[in-house]
Motif scaffolding. Structure first.
Motif: not given
Length: 549
Positions: A326-352
């Motif tokens: 819920e913290l990393l991928a909330p049900e409700v968007a924390p802000h409009p998608f693209g309103a902040k610059r997205p990172a590019l990940h390789q294995n970020y969520y696996e590490v988390m």
């Protein structure tokens, strides 16, 4: 237009202070382009670089995992003379390979002979009578020039937050932008404050080697899959064949990259077809899902919500812990998608997902201070014992690198003071009251919404055309008008008012820096439109928004 010819001895060398036609401040893509092409056209020019070599941000970014987030085909100079003998080994090169690339460019162009490294410019002062700038470096060296090109970049001035008792901490405290080569995280207890692009990259490197990692997250990063790969010889040869087409395409698109927004409306596209587009962009990797999406998703809340829903449904299944999910991928968007610059990940969520990685919401329980061994949060908890605390707190983007220099006009007014209540900068390149100074990748230019190397070339071309026009007509001064500056800000604000950015604090609008006026600091209408304004300025004899004399 009035014409004033410079005296013949106007640029004679002073015994004390070397004098040039142009001084370029900064040795990244923008600075190198200016140095090379001004020099080739017979201007006397010197490049001043604060670090020990070329590369701009890549001379400074040396934290674990630091790598480019534009793919290699577009993130290089488009001149065949430079790409014909160079091969990147990775689709998204790391910081070491980027420095190797800039060393290669230097070897091909012999740039160092007209450059001075470890020369941090601390002041620049304009003399109206002589129509000259004097720049002073931290080591006391001084330089004079008719014109100054500030190619200082957007992401070079680190933001250090003011957190109580920071000095009390006894461990290693480091900002990602000033990483020490001898700092080793292996086997250590590490904290990372922030979840921007640099944090995502550090997390991916730290998680597998540390004893324990604690990530303090205020806002989740709506990160996209990098789809990284290493190239074999055949793939590198194939890339070379595509380079002319990639370069040509990048000159035509909204974001100066080799793909463009889908012209359709996402919300009006049938669901199956829309999801097929989303899936294709997701699998393409890189920024395709951000900069190749439906043309209305940054303006239409419904299309934007559909993009977020797709993103969430891709990410949420990767996260096992429901609290982390819920913290990393909330049900409700924390802000409009693209309103902040997205990172590019390789294995970020696996590490988390790892059991040695903790996630603390600094939105729910803000950081209130440091202790000798760690961090205190508002709920009274003390987090420690940290051997290393990493500040992945970003940069004073857009203006920070410029206002860090004491830039003064002939009236003694500083650029910092002028912009303290907001930026007005015609074409994102010039500002009234500061003649003969021009900014590459400046505030209110396409900057963050344009591929960096293409930006350096496209902006660089029109700036050099301006210098050549001035020289060929015996002119020694240019400046934007107050009306042009304000009209440019109005133009940007009108687009921003229709888009999804203005309700979200980000470095796009200065909202990441306490006390900084929030305003859109990027040009949102795309490169073709932006370059059209430069063409109109040129066709007017540089009298549309500029005055020349």
């Amino acid at each position: 237009m009035t014409t004033t010819h410079a005296p013949k001895n106007d640029l004679e060398q002073s015994a004390e202070t070397p004098t040039y036609d142009v001084i370029v401040v900064g040795g990244g893509f923008g600075g190198i382009y200016q140095l090379r092409h001004l020099r080739d056209r017979g201007f006397s020019v010197i490049l001043l670089e604060a670090s020990g070599g070329f590369g701009g941000a890549w001379s400074l970014n040396r934290y674990p995992g630091a790598r480019v987030d534009s793919h290699a085909q577009v993130y290089q100079f488009t001149d065949e003379y430079l790409w014909q003998d160079w091969d990147f080994s990775q689709r998204f090169p790391d910081h070491e390979e980027m420095r190797s690339y800039f060393n290669y460019v230097d070897s091909k162009l012999d740039l160092s002979k007209d450059s001075r490294f470890n020369t941090k410019v601390v002041s620049a002062t304009f003399d109206e009578d002589q129509r000259m700038w004097t720049l002073e470096a931290q080591d006391g060296a001084a330089f004079r020039a008719r014109f100054v090109v500030f190619a200082t970049g957007s992401t070079t001035e680190p933001y250090i937050p003011s957190i109580p008792d920071m000095d009390a901490y006894q461990g290693e405290l480091v900002h990602t932008a000033r990483w020490r080569s001898d700092l080793d995280m292996a086997g250590k207890r590490v904290a990372i404050i922030g979840t921007g692009a640099s944090a995502v990259q550090v997390v991916q490197e730290a998680g597998p080697v540390v004893d324990h990692l604690t990530v303090f997250q205020r806002t989740p990063n709506l990160s996209l899959p990098m789809q990284q790969k290493y190239f074999d010889d055949e793939e590198q040869a194939a890339i070379k064949k595509t380079m002319p087409d990639v370069a040509a395409k990048s000159r035509e698109t909204h974001a100066a990259i080799d793909y463009d927004f889908d012209p359709r409306s996402g919300v009006e596209t049938p669901e199956a077809e829309r999801n097929a587009v989303f899936e294709r962009l997701w699998n393409q990797g890189g920024f395709a899902f951000w900069l190749g999406n439906f043309s209305d998703y940054l303006f239409n809340e419904k299309t934007n919500a559909l993009a977020y829903e797709f993103w969430k449904n891709k990410i949420k299944p990767q996260i096992k812990d429901p609290v982390k999910s819920e913290l990393l991928a909330p049900e409700v968007a924390p802000h409009p998608f693209g309103a902040k610059r997205p990172a590019l990940h390789q294995n970020y969520y696996e590490v988390m997902n790892q059991t040695n990685v903790s996630l603390v919401s600094s939105k729910e329980t803000p950081i209130v201070g440091f202790t000798e061994t760690g961090i205190r949060t508002a709920d009274g908890a003390e987090h420690g014992e940290f051997d290393i605390i990493v500040l992945a707190t970003g940069f004073d983007n857009n203006t920070g690198a410029l206002t860090a220099i004491d830039v003064r006009n002939a009236d003694g007014v500083t650029l910092r003071d002028k912009w303290s209540q907001g930026v007005d900068a015609y074409l994102g390149a010039v500002t009234a009251g500061f003649p003969n100074a021009i900014f590459v990748y400046g505030p209110q230019s396409p900057a963050a919404f344009g591929n960096g190397s293409t930006n350096a070339e496209r902006q660089g071309e029109v700036m050099i055309e301006l210098f050549e026009y001035l020289r060929s007509n015996g002119l020694t001064r240019f400046e934007s008008t107050v009306d042009a500056d304000k009209a440019w800000t109005k133009h940007i604000n009108e687009t921003d008012a229709k888009a999804i950015f203005h309700g979200t604090k980000s470095w796009y609008n200065g909202g990441n820096i306490p006390g900084k006026k929030m305003q859109m600091l990027q040009y949102l209408n795309g490169y073709p439109t932006y370059m059209g304004f430069w063409q109109a300025e040129k066709e007017s004899g540089y009298t549309d928004g500029l005055t020349v004399s």
